[in-house]
Design a protein around this motif. Structure first.
Motif, PDB file in Angstrom:
ATOM      1  N   SER A 113      28.371 -27.018  24.799  1.00 51.37           N
ATOM      2  CA  SER A 113      29.321 -26.935  23.383  1.00 51.37           C
ATOM      3  C   SER A 113      30.024 -28.033  23.295  1.00 51.37           C
ATOM      4  N   GLY A 114      29.690 -29.646  23.827  1.00 43.53           N
ATOM      5  CA  GLY A 114      30.482 -30.949  24.131  1.00 43.53           C
ATOM      6  C   GLY A 114      30.805 -31.135  25.562  1.00 43.53           C
ATOM      7  N   HIS A 115      31.795 -31.861  25.674  1.00 41.25           N
ATOM      8  CA  HIS A 115      32.592 -32.370  27.003  1.00 41.25           C
ATOM      9  C   HIS A 115      32.478 -31.392  27.999  1.00 41.25           C
ATOM     10  N   ALA A 116      32.330 -31.848  28.946  1.00 45.58           N
ATOM     11  CA  ALA A 116      32.999 -30.360  30.518  1.00 45.58           C
ATOM     12  C   ALA A 116      34.425 -29.872  29.717  1.00 45.58           C
ATOM     13  N   GLY A 117      35.055 -30.393  29.469  1.00 45.66           N
ATOM     14  CA  GLY A 117      36.049 -29.646  29.389  1.00 45.66           C
ATOM     15  C   GLY A 117      36.194 -28.819  27.623  1.00 45.66           C
ATOM     16  N   VAL A 118      35.835 -28.638  26.808  1.00 44.92           N
ATOM     17  CA  VAL A 118      35.689 -28.183  25.554  1.00 44.92           C
ATOM     18  C   VAL A 118      35.633 -26.234  25.868  1.00 44.92           C
ATOM     19  N   GLY A 119      36.456 -25.764  25.537  1.00 44.22           N
ATOM     20  CA  GLY A 119      37.034 -24.450  25.321  1.00 44.22           C
ATOM     21  C   GLY A 119      37.541 -24.082  26.482  1.00 44.22           C
ATOM     22  N   SER A 120      38.710 -25.343  26.758  1.00 45.17           N
ATOM     23  CA  SER A 120      39.699 -25.214  28.270  1.00 45.17           C
ATOM     24  C   SER A 120      40.746 -24.069  27.226  1.00 45.17           C
ATOM     25  N   VAL A 121      40.967 -24.156  26.244  1.00 52.91           N
ATOM     26  CA  VAL A 121      42.232 -23.485  25.432  1.00 52.91           C
ATOM     27  C   VAL A 121      41.958 -22.047  25.311  1.00 52.91           C
ATOM     28  N   PHE A 122      41.265 -21.874  25.859  1.00 55.34           N
ATOM     29  CA  PHE A 122      40.383 -19.825  25.947  1.00 55.34           C
ATOM     30  C   PHE A 122      40.487 -19.944  27.186  1.00 55.34           C
TER      31      PHE A 122
END
Length: 357
Positions: A113-122
């Motif tokens: 879902s998007g770039h490698a860092g997308v979802g880091s916030v959770f």
């Protein structure tokens, strides 16, 4: 196999759509999962990612949708997570869903879902999810040389930090006239980063052109006539602010006309033109400001072979919305899907991908 991208709308889903068909020659039983989805629809009270619905409708994957789309990021998902972290629960949900998706399969395609860092916030970045699933990664990025290599390098660093192997890159949306030079120099550039260039896919305008049906849905517009041409692609947008004589020259296939509903002169001119020259039928017409045309014009509209829509908003708002529309391939876009399969089969080196696995 985990398919990631350097940013949203680089062509990740398009690549997956074609890749699944190409890989079926080697692996007849292929599964699909999008562990973390951000754009979803509700099906039988379950939130299912739009891309999962597309893949299932096209390929009939014979797996519960909820397993192929285990986590849907709702508007308040991040806030709830930061208030009371439930990381272990989410990881277990992904693992359980993957086990069911992978049952009796030769290969599973995982969509990021998007770039490698997308979802880091959770704590579930694409890089982390690829690690959890023990996947190898292909990165999709837009055509060019310098910018794609810079952006892929950033993504590569995050995947490698998680201990995930990136096996190569697919360059998407490359201008036909630059295919040769970009392929040569991008291959050199990626090789210096230890990456294989797995494919260079030419830009096809039709894949980024919205259909009238997509526009109708986005604007929640009223349909003023009945036609089966709802999937007409929009190649050009025309604001009906000029006189009829000037507008007449612009009536052609692929054009969407946006104008207030009281522009009777243009409505009747379109009707006359199309009746005499069917090959000049427009992609569609949008009447704005909820201004309803006269009875004479309504009769002409009912005979038009393309969609005529009515909306409450003004012409500027409608034109801006159409311009900014994110075009996603829909399950009923058969022409686009056939083109995507051909593009990936011709321009992505599937054998290199198989060797890497």
């Amino acid at each position: 196999m985990f398919i990631a991208a350097t940013r949203q709308n680089d062509g990740k889903t398009t690549t997956l759509l074609g890749l699944l068909a190409a890989l079926q020659n080697a692996y007849p039983r292929i599964g699909y999962i999008k562990p973390v989805g951000q754009r979803f629809v509700e099906i039988e009270e379950q939130k299912i990612d739009e891309d999962t619905v597309l893949m299932d409708r096209v390929y009939g994957l014979n797996c519960p949708l909820v397993d192929m789309s285990p986590i849907a990021v709702e508007p308040d998902f991040t806030r709830k997570y930061l208030e009371s972290s439930n990381y272990d629960v989410l990881v277990k949900r992904i693992h359980s869903a993957f086990d069911r998706v992978a049952w009796e399969k030769d290969l599973v395609l995982c969509e990021g879902s998007g770039h490698a860092g997308v979802g880091s916030v959770f704590d579930l970045s694409n890089a982390r999810v690829a690690k959890l699933l023990g996947a190898k990664v292909i990165i999709v990025t837009q055509g060019g040389i310098g910018k794609p290599i810079d952006e892929v390098s950033l993504n590569q660093a995050l995947f490698e930090k998680e201990g995930v192997e990136v096996i190569g890159v697919v360059l998407n949306k490359v201008l036909e006239k630059k295919m040769g030079s970009i392929t040569e120099f991008a291959r050199r550039g990626f090789k210096r980063k230890g990456l294989e260039l797995l494919g260079v896919v030419p830009h096809q305008p039709i894949l980024t052109q919205p259909t009238m049906d997509l526009i109708r849905e986005e604007l929640d517009a009223e349909m003023l006539n009945r036609t089966d041409q709802v999937h007409n692609p929009v190649e050009e947008v025309l604001i009906g602010a000029m006189g009829v004589q000037n507008a007449l020259q612009l009536f052609k296939k692929g054009v969407l006309i946006i104008m207030p509903g009281d522009r009777e002169d243009i409505i009747l001119a379109v009707a006359t033109t199309v009746a005499g020259e069917p090959d000049r039928a427009l992609a569609g017409m949008i009447l704005t400001r909820n201004l309803k045309p006269s009875q004479e014009s309504r009769k002409a509209i009912e005979k038009m072979p393309f969609p005529v829509l009515s909306v409450a908003e003004d012409s500027y708002y409608v034109a801006s919305t159409v311009h900014d529309l994110i075009v996603k391939t829909q399950p009923d876009d058969r022409q686009k899907i056939a083109l995507i399969r051909d593009l990936i089969a011709q321009h992505v080196e599937v054998n290199k991908i198989l060797e890497a696995f």
